[in-house]
Design an enzyme around this catalytic site. Structure first.
Site, PDB file in Angstrom:
ATOM      1  N   LYS A   9       0.834  -1.200   0.000  1.00  0.00           N
ATOM      2  CA  LYS A   9       0.000   0.000   0.000  1.00  0.00           C
ATOM      3  C   LYS A   9       0.879   1.265   0.000  1.00  0.00           C
ATOM      4  O   LYS A   9       2.106   1.172   0.206  1.00  0.00           O
ATOM      5  CB  LYS A   9      -0.912  -0.041   1.237  1.00  0.00           C
ATOM      6  N   TYR A  49     -12.392  -2.282  -3.194  1.00  0.00           N
ATOM      7  CA  TYR A  49     -12.892  -2.327  -1.811  1.00  0.00           C
ATOM      8  C   TYR A  49     -14.423  -2.261  -1.756  1.00  0.00           C
ATOM      9  O   TYR A  49     -14.983  -1.831  -0.743  1.00  0.00           O
ATOM     10  CB  TYR A  49     -12.271  -1.189  -1.002  1.00  0.00           C
ATOM     11  N   ASN A 112      -1.862  -0.185   7.281  1.00  0.00           N
ATOM     12  CA  ASN A 112      -1.363  -1.529   7.587  1.00  0.00           C
ATOM     13  C   ASN A 112      -0.489  -2.152   6.487  1.00  0.00           C
ATOM     14  O   ASN A 112      -0.368  -3.369   6.382  1.00  0.00           O
ATOM     15  CB  ASN A 112      -2.517  -2.450   8.019  1.00  0.00           C
ATOM     16  N   HIS A 115      -1.802  -5.385   1.365  1.00  0.00           N
ATOM     17  CA  HIS A 115      -3.079  -6.052   1.087  1.00  0.00           C
ATOM     18  C   HIS A 115      -2.799  -7.436   0.520  1.00  0.00           C
ATOM     19  O   HIS A 115      -1.859  -7.616  -0.242  1.00  0.00           O
ATOM     20  CB  HIS A 115      -3.893  -5.261   0.048  1.00  0.00           C
ATOM     21  N   GLU A 126      -9.504 -10.044  -7.808  1.00  0.00           N
ATOM     22  CA  GLU A 126      -8.535  -8.956  -7.682  1.00  0.00           C
ATOM     23  C   GLU A 126      -7.428  -9.053  -8.734  1.00  0.00           C
ATOM     24  O   GLU A 126      -6.980  -8.038  -9.265  1.00  0.00           O
ATOM     25  CB  GLU A 126      -7.952  -8.958  -6.259  1.00  0.00           C
TER      26      GLU A 126
END
Ligand code: ADP
Length: 149
Positions: A9, A49, A112, A115, A126
């Site tokens: 990310k 998302y 975080n 992914h 995805e």
């Protein structure tokens, strides 16, 4: 062999963790079959998302994930989907076990670092969202005989 979608990310890219994260998957024995540095559009972020649409953190999540470059990858190997989730650690880094990627490098759930697809269905969805068929390579690694029995 399974394939999974992994993404460093924007916080991971900014913090210089791309090499470290790639290295962990390489050293584990998984095979890199797709890789690109990109900045995600709002449209792609909202689709990716989509299951979180309407949740209080959705807007912030889309803003964050589109805020800078990400590194999108497809990794291949035996049970790579579940194993990558274990290597990543829990969604909330404060709950992630020490030694996992999030448990080593993260604190806040909205920062975080990484992914990873959570099921075969989301992996297929995805991968197709981020990569064209011709961007994914099939190739042999001679080392595989030392990784798989
Ligand atoms: P994961 O990324 O572990 O599959 P989810 O699919 O549940 O987790 O959530 C997607 C992403 O949304 C998380 O990685 C995190 O960045 C963000 N997120 C999830 N829950 C929250 C929350 N309560 N507050 C802020 N961000 C969240």
């Amino acid at each position: 062999m399974e394939r999974t979608f992994i993404m460093v990310k924007p916080d991971g890219v900014q913090r210089g963790l791309v090499g470290e994260i790639i290295s962990r998957f390489e050293k584990r024995g998984f095979k890199l079959v797709g890789l690109k540095l990109m900045q995600i559009s709002r449209e792609l972020a909202e689709t990716h998302y989509g299951e979180h649409k309407g949740k209080p953190f959705f807007e912030g999540l889309v803003n964050f994930i589109t805020s800078g470059p990400v590194v999108a990858m497809v990794w291949e190997g035996k049970e790579v989907i579940a194993t990558a989730r274990e290597m990543m650690g829990a969604t909330n880094p404060l709950k992630a076990l020490p030694g996992t990627i999030r448990g080593t490098y993260g604190i806040d759930v909205g920062r975080n670092v990484i992914h990873g697809s959570d099921s075969p269905e989301s992996a297929a969805r995805e991968i197709a969202l981020f990569f064209k068929e011709e961007e994914l390579l099939s190739y042999e690694k001679t080392l595989d005989t030392w990784i798989y029995e």
